[in-house]
Design a protein around this motif. Structure first.
Motif, PDB file in Angstrom:
ATOM      1  N   LEU A 147     -49.567  40.101  30.051  1.00  0.00           N
ATOM      2  CA  LEU A 147     -49.875  40.951  28.889  1.00  0.00           C
ATOM      3  C   LEU A 147     -50.374  42.332  29.281  1.00  0.00           C
ATOM      4  CD1 LEU A 147     -50.043  40.465  25.685  1.00  0.00           C
ATOM      5  CD2 LEU A 147     -49.317  38.579  27.085  1.00  0.00           C
ATOM      6  N   LEU A 148     -50.626  42.521  30.569  1.00  0.00           N
ATOM      7  CA  LEU A 148     -51.171  43.807  31.016  1.00  0.00           C
ATOM      8  C   LEU A 148     -50.146  44.506  31.903  1.00  0.00           C
ATOM      9  CD1 LEU A 148     -54.739  42.570  32.069  1.00  0.00           C
ATOM     10  CD2 LEU A 148     -54.180  43.861  30.002  1.00  0.00           C
ATOM     11  N   THR A 149     -50.026  45.800  31.752  1.00  0.00           N
ATOM     12  CA  THR A 149     -49.107  46.529  32.630  1.00  0.00           C
ATOM     13  C   THR A 149     -49.570  46.369  34.091  1.00  0.00           C
ATOM     14  OG1 THR A 149     -50.388  48.465  31.980  1.00  0.00           O
ATOM     15  CG2 THR A 149     -48.232  48.268  31.029  1.00  0.00           C
ATOM     16  N   THR A 150     -50.882  46.239  34.262  1.00  0.00           N
ATOM     17  CA  THR A 150     -51.418  46.126  35.626  1.00  0.00           C
ATOM     18  C   THR A 150     -51.134  44.763  36.273  1.00  0.00           C
ATOM     19  OG1 THR A 150     -53.508  45.500  34.618  1.00  0.00           O
ATOM     20  CG2 THR A 150     -53.309  47.770  35.371  1.00  0.00           C
ATOM     21  N   THR A 151     -50.750  43.769  35.487  1.00  0.00           N
ATOM     22  CA  THR A 151     -50.477  42.452  36.099  1.00  0.00           C
ATOM     23  C   THR A 151     -48.969  42.170  36.195  1.00  0.00           C
ATOM     24  OG1 THR A 151     -50.769  41.333  33.962  1.00  0.00           O
ATOM     25  CG2 THR A 151     -52.678  41.418  35.432  1.00  0.00           C
ATOM     26  N   MET A 152     -48.154  43.083  35.690  1.00  0.00           N
ATOM     27  CA  MET A 152     -46.699  42.882  35.825  1.00  0.00           C
ATOM     28  C   MET A 152     -46.266  42.766  37.301  1.00  0.00           C
ATOM     29  SD  MET A 152     -45.504  45.367  32.750  1.00  0.00           S
ATOM     30  CE  MET A 152     -43.770  45.451  33.129  1.00  0.00           C
ATOM     31  N   PRO A 153     -46.859  43.554  38.223  1.00  0.00           N
ATOM     32  CA  PRO A 153     -46.448  43.398  39.629  1.00  0.00           C
ATOM     33  C   PRO A 153     -46.686  41.983  40.170  1.00  0.00           C
ATOM     34  CG  PRO A 153     -47.676  45.431  39.329  1.00  0.00           C
ATOM     35  CD  PRO A 153     -47.792  44.688  38.040  1.00  0.00           C
ATOM     36  N   ALA A 154     -47.685  41.271  39.615  1.00  0.00           N
ATOM     37  CA  ALA A 154     -47.931  39.896  40.082  1.00  0.00           C
ATOM     38  C   ALA A 154     -46.745  38.991  39.740  1.00  0.00           C
ATOM     39  CB  ALA A 154     -49.217  39.341  39.467  1.00  0.00           C
ATOM     40  N   MET A 155     -46.067  39.302  38.627  1.00  0.00           N
ATOM     41  CA  MET A 155     -44.856  38.550  38.256  1.00  0.00           C
ATOM     42  C   MET A 155     -43.799  38.702  39.346  1.00  0.00           C
ATOM     43  SD  MET A 155     -43.795  39.223  34.339  1.00  0.00           S
ATOM     44  CE  MET A 155     -44.311  38.057  33.097  1.00  0.00           C
ATOM     45  N   ALA A 156     -43.622  39.967  39.752  1.00  0.00           N
ATOM     46  CA  ALA A 156     -42.631  40.257  40.800  1.00  0.00           C
ATOM     47  C   ALA A 156     -42.995  39.516  42.073  1.00  0.00           C
ATOM     48  CB  ALA A 156     -42.587  41.763  41.053  1.00  0.00           C
ATOM     49  N   GLU A 157     -44.297  39.504  42.373  1.00  0.00           N
ATOM     50  CA  GLU A 157     -44.772  38.869  43.619  1.00  0.00           C
ATOM     51  C   GLU A 157     -44.509  37.363  43.609  1.00  0.00           C
ATOM     52  OE1 GLU A 157     -45.784  38.710  47.270  1.00  0.00           O
ATOM     53  OE2 GLU A 157     -45.550  40.630  46.238  1.00  0.00           O
ATOM     54  N   PHE A 173     -35.802  31.414  36.231  1.00  0.00           N
ATOM     55  CA  PHE A 173     -37.038  32.157  35.970  1.00  0.00           C
ATOM     56  C   PHE A 173     -36.966  32.873  34.622  1.00  0.00           C
ATOM     57  CE2 PHE A 173     -37.316  31.323  40.380  1.00  0.00           C
ATOM     58  CZ  PHE A 173     -38.677  31.215  40.634  1.00  0.00           C
ATOM     59  N   MET A 174     -37.942  32.549  33.760  1.00  0.00           N
ATOM     60  CA  MET A 174     -38.019  33.224  32.462  1.00  0.00           C
ATOM     61  C   MET A 174     -39.335  33.989  32.394  1.00  0.00           C
ATOM     62  SD  MET A 174     -36.513  30.311  29.893  1.00  0.00           S
ATOM     63  CE  MET A 174     -36.659  31.378  28.471  1.00  0.00           C
ATOM     64  N   VAL A 175     -39.267  35.236  31.948  1.00  0.00           N
ATOM     65  CA  VAL A 175     -40.492  36.038  31.872  1.00  0.00           C
ATOM     66  C   VAL A 175     -40.687  36.594  30.467  1.00  0.00           C
ATOM     67  CG1 VAL A 175     -40.510  36.691  34.316  1.00  0.00           C
ATOM     68  CG2 VAL A 175     -39.276  38.121  32.688  1.00  0.00           C
ATOM     69  N   GLY A 176     -41.953  36.821  30.104  1.00  0.00           N
ATOM     70  CA  GLY A 176     -42.245  37.384  28.793  1.00  0.00           C
ATOM     71  C   GLY A 176     -43.662  37.920  28.727  1.00  0.00           C
ATOM     72  N   GLY A 177     -43.986  38.505  27.574  1.00  0.00           N
ATOM     73  CA  GLY A 177     -45.290  39.143  27.381  1.00  0.00           C
ATOM     74  C   GLY A 177     -45.047  40.555  26.893  1.00  0.00           C
ATOM     75  N   ALA A 178     -45.996  41.082  26.110  1.00  0.00           N
ATOM     76  CA  ALA A 178     -45.778  42.362  25.424  1.00  0.00           C
ATOM     77  C   ALA A 178     -45.268  43.517  26.301  1.00  0.00           C
ATOM     78  CB  ALA A 178     -47.046  42.749  24.679  1.00  0.00           C
ATOM     79  N   PRO A 179     -45.775  43.728  27.529  1.00  0.00           N
ATOM     80  CA  PRO A 179     -45.294  44.908  28.267  1.00  0.00           C
ATOM     81  C   PRO A 179     -43.994  44.661  29.053  1.00  0.00           C
ATOM     82  CG  PRO A 179     -47.077  43.868  29.481  1.00  0.00           C
ATOM     83  CD  PRO A 179     -46.850  43.039  28.245  1.00  0.00           C
ATOM     84  N   VAL A 180     -43.528  43.412  29.063  1.00  0.00           N
ATOM     85  CA  VAL A 180     -42.346  43.060  29.873  1.00  0.00           C
ATOM     86  C   VAL A 180     -41.071  43.459  29.119  1.00  0.00           C
ATOM     87  CG1 VAL A 180     -41.179  41.123  31.031  1.00  0.00           C
ATOM     88  CG2 VAL A 180     -43.673  41.156  30.869  1.00  0.00           C
ATOM     89  N   SER A 181     -40.020  43.782  29.874  1.00  0.00           N
ATOM     90  CA  SER A 181     -38.758  44.185  29.241  1.00  0.00           C
ATOM     91  C   SER A 181     -37.595  43.580  30.015  1.00  0.00           C
ATOM     92  CB  SER A 181     -38.627  45.708  29.277  1.00  0.00           C
ATOM     93  OG  SER A 181     -38.520  46.110  30.636  1.00  0.00           O
ATOM     94  N   ASN A 182     -36.433  43.731  29.406  1.00  0.00           N
ATOM     95  CA  ASN A 182     -35.218  43.233  30.047  1.00  0.00           C
ATOM     96  C   ASN A 182     -34.979  43.914  31.393  1.00  0.00           C
ATOM     97  OD1 ASN A 182     -33.166  41.478  29.902  1.00  0.00           O
ATOM     98  ND2 ASN A 182     -32.038  42.563  28.305  1.00  0.00           N
ATOM     99  N   SER A 183     -35.170  45.222  31.425  1.00  0.00           N
ATOM    100  CA  SER A 183     -34.884  45.934  32.671  1.00  0.00           C
ATOM    101  C   SER A 183     -35.898  45.550  33.754  1.00  0.00           C
ATOM    102  CB  SER A 183     -34.847  47.442  32.460  1.00  0.00           C
ATOM    103  OG  SER A 183     -36.087  47.887  32.013  1.00  0.00           O
ATOM    104  N   PHE A 184     -37.144  45.309  33.341  1.00  0.00           N
ATOM    105  CA  PHE A 184     -38.143  44.873  34.333  1.00  0.00           C
ATOM    106  C   PHE A 184     -37.750  43.495  34.879  1.00  0.00           C
ATOM    107  CE2 PHE A 184     -42.105  42.598  35.432  1.00  0.00           C
ATOM    108  CZ  PHE A 184     -42.541  43.404  36.471  1.00  0.00           C
TER     109      PHE A 184
END
Ligand code: B1M
Length: 216
Positions: A147-157, A173-184
């Motif tokens: 939910l945080l832009t600052t924790t999106m990199p942890a998804m990648a990790e 792998f399925m990802v979601g949360g308000a700041p996440v997008s298709n391109s991310f």
């Protein structure tokens, strides 16, 4: 029954009133999805905007989250599975550093409702726990929430760690949360981004049915 009253109770963080109104809405035979969307999730949006405008602070957001959790507990059985044979296994968690768990919990409830076995790792989940649990239970799907832009990199990790361990292709792998997008999602090699719990469950169900069809 007016769902605005419920929305206001969630917004004000009154767990007692929220519980009372969810029970009343169910008794009035209002569909659980409507109670959820119009009565409860709407309030989270309002609270988010007020927080952003410095009209309320973290303690108020916490009260709202607690009211939401109490309401969800009452709603969950009404949204639960039909008792059919499970169609697949999934693990879900909010990534490292992120304490937001309401959206993740909604995805979990809807997956369960669709007959998918779900292991919930909670919030602020260490990266390696996703691999350990996925391997342990033989998951089909790994769901990550942020939910945080600052924790999106942890998804990648997390996904990178599956790749490094040579086991990424075993899972979807399925990802979601308000700041996440298709391109991310594409950028971090996730298979699917879904904007809400309803879409997530439709995608998961379709791919599990597809797999079952291919296996038979
Ligand atoms: Co926080 N918070 N928060 N917060 N909080 C947001 C996210 C924020 C947008 C508020 C704002 O400024 N407008 C902002 C983030 C800004 C940003 O990064 N861009 C923010 C901030 C800044 C913070 C803190 C940093 C505040 C501070 O301390 N100064 C702090 C961070 C703490 C941390 O995590 N380390 C913080 C803390 C908190 C609380 C703990 C007080 C509380 C969370 C309690 C809890 O979850 N148990 C909280 C809350 C409640 C919010 C808001 C108000 C509501 C979030 C929510 O539950 N939404 C939020 C504002 C907002 O969202 N409008 C905000 C409802 C929920 C149903 O939606 O989670 O998006 P959502 O889930 C949806 C979809 O996104 C999707 O499906 C769900 C249902 O349809 N989805 C998935 C989610 N995960 C998925 C996974 C999938 C698929 C779909 O996998 C397959």
């Amino acid at each position: 029954m007016d769902l605005n009253e419920l929305s206001l109770a969630v917004e004000k963080g009154s767990a007692k009133k929220t519980k009372e109104l969810v029970i009343r809405a169910l008794e009035a035979k209002i569909r659980p999805e409507l109670i959820l969307n119009e009565g409860m999730i709407k309030a989270m949006g309002t609270v988010g905007t007020k927080f952003q405008n410095n009209e309320i602070y973290v303690p108020e957001m916490l009260l709202t989250a607690r009211a939401m959790a109490v309401g969800l507990q009452i709603l969950e059985p009404a949204m639960a599975a039909t008792g059919a044979k499970p169609i697949g296994k999934c693990i879900i968690g909010t990534v490292r550093g992120d304490l937001h768990d309401i959206g993740k919990n909604l995805v979990k409830i809807m997956f369960k409702g669709a007959g998918i076995d779900v292991v919930d790792l909670g919030a602020d989940v260490p990266d390696t726990e996703f691999i350990e649990k996925a391997e342990e239970i033989g998951a089909d799907i790994v769901c990550l929430s942020a939910l945080l832009t600052t924790t999106m990199p942890a998804m990648a990790e997390v996904i990178r760690k599956f790749e490094k361990a040579g086991v990424k292709d075993k899972y979807v792998f399925m990802v979601g949360g308000a700041p996440v997008s298709n391109s991310f999602a594409k950028q971090i090699h996730a298979d699917f981004y879904t904007p809400d719990a309803g879409t997530a469950v439709r995608v998961a169900k379709a791919l599990l049915m597809d797999r079952a069809g291919q296996a038979s």
